[in-house]
Design an enzyme around this catalytic site. Structure first.
Site, PDB file in Angstrom:
ATOM      1  N   ARG A   1       4.289 -25.597  -7.430  1.00 30.24           N
ATOM      2  CA  ARG A   1       4.554 -26.972  -7.852  1.00 30.24           C
ATOM      3  C   ARG A   1       5.300 -27.646  -8.789  1.00 30.24           C
ATOM      4  NH1 ARG A   1      -1.757 -29.939  -7.791  1.00 30.24           N
ATOM      5  NH2 ARG A   1      -0.621 -30.983  -9.497  1.00 30.24           N
TER       6      ARG A   1
ATOM      7  N   ARG B   1      -0.036 -33.278 -19.017  1.00 26.67           N
ATOM      8  CA  ARG B   1      -0.917 -33.748 -18.064  1.00 26.67           C
ATOM      9  C   ARG B   1      -2.646 -33.829 -18.606  1.00 26.67           C
ATOM     10  NH1 ARG B   1       0.508 -29.787 -13.820  1.00 26.67           N
ATOM     11  NH2 ARG B   1      -1.324 -30.424 -12.536  1.00 26.67           N
TER      12      ARG B   1
HETATM   13  P1  AMP Z   1      -3.264 -33.871  -9.066  1.00 29.78           P
HETATM   14  O1  AMP Z   1      -3.392 -32.938  -7.987  1.00 29.78           O
HETATM   15  O2  AMP Z   1      -4.913 -34.671  -8.937  1.00 29.78           O
HETATM   16  O3  AMP Z   1      -3.348 -32.984 -10.224  1.00 29.78           O
HETATM   17  O4  AMP Z   1      -2.378 -34.841  -9.092  1.00 29.78           O
HETATM   18  C1  AMP Z   1      -0.973 -34.703  -9.427  1.00 29.78           C
HETATM   19  C2  AMP Z   1      -0.288 -35.853 -10.064  1.00 29.78           C
HETATM   20  O5  AMP Z   1      -0.360 -36.992  -8.883  1.00 29.78           O
HETATM   21  C3  AMP Z   1      -0.841 -36.234 -11.197  1.00 29.78           C
HETATM   22  O6  AMP Z   1      -0.287 -35.490 -12.499  1.00 29.78           O
HETATM   23  C4  AMP Z   1      -0.220 -37.844 -11.379  1.00 29.78           C
HETATM   24  O7  AMP Z   1       1.074 -37.906 -11.589  1.00 29.78           O
HETATM   25  C5  AMP Z   1      -0.361 -38.120  -9.621  1.00 29.78           C
HETATM   26  N1  AMP Z   1      -1.750 -38.886  -9.553  1.00 29.78           N
HETATM   27  C6  AMP Z   1      -2.710 -38.309  -8.873  1.00 29.78           C
HETATM   28  N2  AMP Z   1      -3.976 -38.916  -8.877  1.00 29.78           N
HETATM   29  C7  AMP Z   1      -3.480 -39.955  -9.680  1.00 29.78           C
HETATM   30  C8  AMP Z   1      -4.273 -41.183 -10.183  1.00 29.78           C
HETATM   31  N3  AMP Z   1      -5.523 -41.637  -9.879  1.00 29.78           N
HETATM   32  N4  AMP Z   1      -3.509 -42.018 -11.161  1.00 29.78           N
HETATM   33  C9  AMP Z   1      -2.082 -41.692 -11.293  1.00 29.78           C
HETATM   34  N5  AMP Z   1      -1.669 -40.698 -10.953  1.00 29.78           N
HETATM   35  C10 AMP Z   1      -2.215 -40.032  -9.977  1.00 29.78           C
END
Ligand code: AMP
Length: 189
Positions: A134, A145
């Site tokens: 990823r 993050r």
């Molecule tokens: P995740 O797979 O949930 O860790 O999401 C991966 C990335 O997608 C995050 O680090 C953000 O860049 C983006 N992302 C996912 N969900 C959101 C959200 N609710 N608001 C803003 N960015 C998001």
């Protein structure tokens, strides 16, 4: 009928647990991260817009994310319940979700927060980076993050705690045990 959220820091196992719970409850899992990644892969306009934020470990702007979730929640398959994974992550997103649900005349039943400490999370995420490649799983982006989660998403959790629908679940340990803890917590809220 279950309408729920799963919230937790990156690497806490949200995605895996979301899939298991949805199978068990017969509801649809909606992961904003997955939707973004599919759009990045497909090079759609949304994907092109979101990519730089994702790669830097930043949140995609609320306006973009909110519109995407509003469209997704307008689809027929959410009528039987849903689990949102990775949304809302900011208080502006909480407000938007409140609006979407109020317009539909429905409410959330439960919000599950998966907890884990940062060092364990970094270790897990570096392992995932080796396995999946990823683009946002390298150490400095991972730490960023995690910081964003602590700064912006902990207050989201507090909003749901005030409403009395929050269940905190220890996300460490055996995956089956975590699933069982989540199912218990859902029943008890
Ligand atoms: P995740 O797979 O949930 O860790 O999401 C991966 C990335 O997608 C995050 O680090 C953000 O860049 C983006 N992302 C996912 N969900 C959101 C959200 N609710 N608001 C803003 N960015 C998001």
């Amino acid at each position: 009928m279950t309408r729920m959220l799963i919230i937790g820091p990156p690497g806490s196992g949200k995605g895996t647990q979301a899939e298991r719970i949805c199978l068990e409850l017969g509801i649809v899992a909606i992961s904003t991260g997955d939707i973004f990644r599919a759009n990045v892969k497909g090079e759609t306009p949304l994907g092109v817009e979101a990519k730089k934020f994702i790669d830097n470990g930043d949140f995609v702007p609320d306006s973009v994310t909110n519109r995407m979730v509003r469209d997704r929640l307008a689809q027929d398959d959410v009528a039987e319940g849903f689990l949102l994974d990775g949304y809302p992550r900011t208080t502006a997103q909480v407000d938007e979700l409140d609006n979407i649900l109020a317009t539909a005349g429905v409410q959330l039943n439960v919000v599950v927060q998966l907890t884990a400490d940062d060092e364990e999370l970094v270790k897990r995420l570096l392992g995932r980076a080796r396995d999946t490649g990823r683009s946002d799983d390298n150490e400095s982006v991972i730490r960023h993050r995690l910081d964003l989660y602590r700064e912006q998403t902990e207050v989201v959790v507090a909003r749901y705690a005030e409403r009395g629908i929050l269940a905190k679940v220890d996300g460490l340990g055996d995956m089956d045990d975590v699933t069982a803890r989540i199912m218990d917590a859902i029943k008890n809220v």
